[in-house]
Each structure stands twice: as structure tokens, then as C-alpha cells.
Motif scaffolding. Structure first.
Motif: not given
Length: 181
Positions: A34-48
């Protein structure tokens, strides 16, 4: 009988310990995922968001370059029609990027984008009035040059600063990597 009960209790404790440790391990794995998915989601949002900010910055710079080209063509009194066509294309591209930004930007970025957009469009209006000979009081090539300089030095620089702050980028970092928490 005492030894049998004792063996049975030891076996039960061992089985319970094994089950509990398995459940705890599964729980930890789920939490880590869950933590890793949260980090990935945040990174995707920042990249978008970074991609949208980059598109707006590029469109704003192209719009400003087209305004500058229009200014130079007016001052030289040659090639005005061709640069006017490019100016209209640059303005439309900027309008598209600005419209998209209005849906995602936080208030500080949106305020800076609004100021830059307003200034770009006011400068466009001034240059179009000079191009068409429909000048208002105060319209001049000197006024256009002052507006263009302010756009480069103040408005677009302020917009980029707000976008960087929103992305939590460390301005001192040469690679523009996210700032450490």
C-alpha cells in the motif's frame, strides 16, 4: 498423561505462533504494498502535473516569442502578415494549455498563470491594434516593448516559480529533482 497434555500444549503454542507470525507477515506485506502504491501514485500525479506545467510554459514562451516577432515586424514594417499568422497559432496553443491548467492547478499557480495569461493577451491586443491601425491612447511600439520585457522578466518567471513550488522542486537542484522531505 501429564506428558501428553504438556506435549499437546507445546504443539498448540507452536502452531498458534506459526499462524500468528504468518498473519503478521502478510499484514506487513500488505502495508508495504500500500505504501509503495501510494508513492507510485504520487509520483505519477507529479509527473502528469509536470507535463502539463511544461506544456503551458512552452506554449507561453512560444506565444511571447510570437508577440516579440510581431513587435519586430511592426518596427521594421515588413513581414507583418506572416508573423501575424504565427502569432494567432501560438495564441491558440497557449489558450488550450491554459484551459487545461485551469482544471488542475492549485490557487497560487492558477493566480500566476492568470496574471501571465492576462498580460500576454493585453500585449496581443496592443500589437493587433498597432497592426490594424486602430490604436487607443497610449498604444505605441515603446509600450509594446515595455510589456514584452515585463512578460519575460516578471510574469513568466513568476509563473515558473509557482509551478516549481507546487511540484516541490528544489530550485538549487541542477536536475530539478524533488526536494527531500
Amino acid at each position: 498423561m501429564h506428558e501428553t497434555v504438556s506435549s499437546l500444549l507445546i504443539t498448540l503454542v507452536a502452531v498458534a505462533g506459526t499462524l500468528v507470525s504468518t498473519l503478521l507477515a502478510q499484514r506487513q506485506v500488505r502495508r508495504s504494498r500500500a505504501q509503495e502504491l501510494s508513492r507510485l501514485d504520487r509520483r505519477r500525479r507529479i509527473e502528469a502535473k509536470r507535463a502539463r506545467y511544461t506544456a503551458l510554459n512552452t506554449a507561453a514562451r512560444r506565444y511571447l516569442v510570437a508577440l516579440t516577432n510581431q513587435f519586430h515586424a511592426l518596427r521594421a514594417n515588413e513581414g507583418v502578415e506572416s508573423v501575424t499568422a504565427e502569432l494567432h497559432r501560438a495564441r491558440a496553443a497557449h489558450a488550450d494549455c491554459y484551459a487545461e491548467l485551469q482544471l488542475i492547478a492549485p490557487p497560487a499557480v492558477l493566480a500566476a498563470a492568470r496574471r501571465a495569461n492576462r498580460s500576454l493577451n493585453h500585449t496581443f491586443g496592443l500589437l493587433m491594434r498597432l497592426t490594424n491601425g486602430t490604436c487607443l491612447a497610449g498604444d505605441s511600439l515603446d509600450a509594446a516593448q515595455a510589456r514584452i520585457s515585463a512578460l519575460w522578466e516578471v510574469e513568466l518567471a513568476g509563473l515558473r516559480r509557482q509551478m516549481r513550488l507546487d511540484l516541490d522542486l528544489d530550485p538549487a537542484s541542477p536536475a530539478g529533482s524533488p526536494a527531500a522531505p
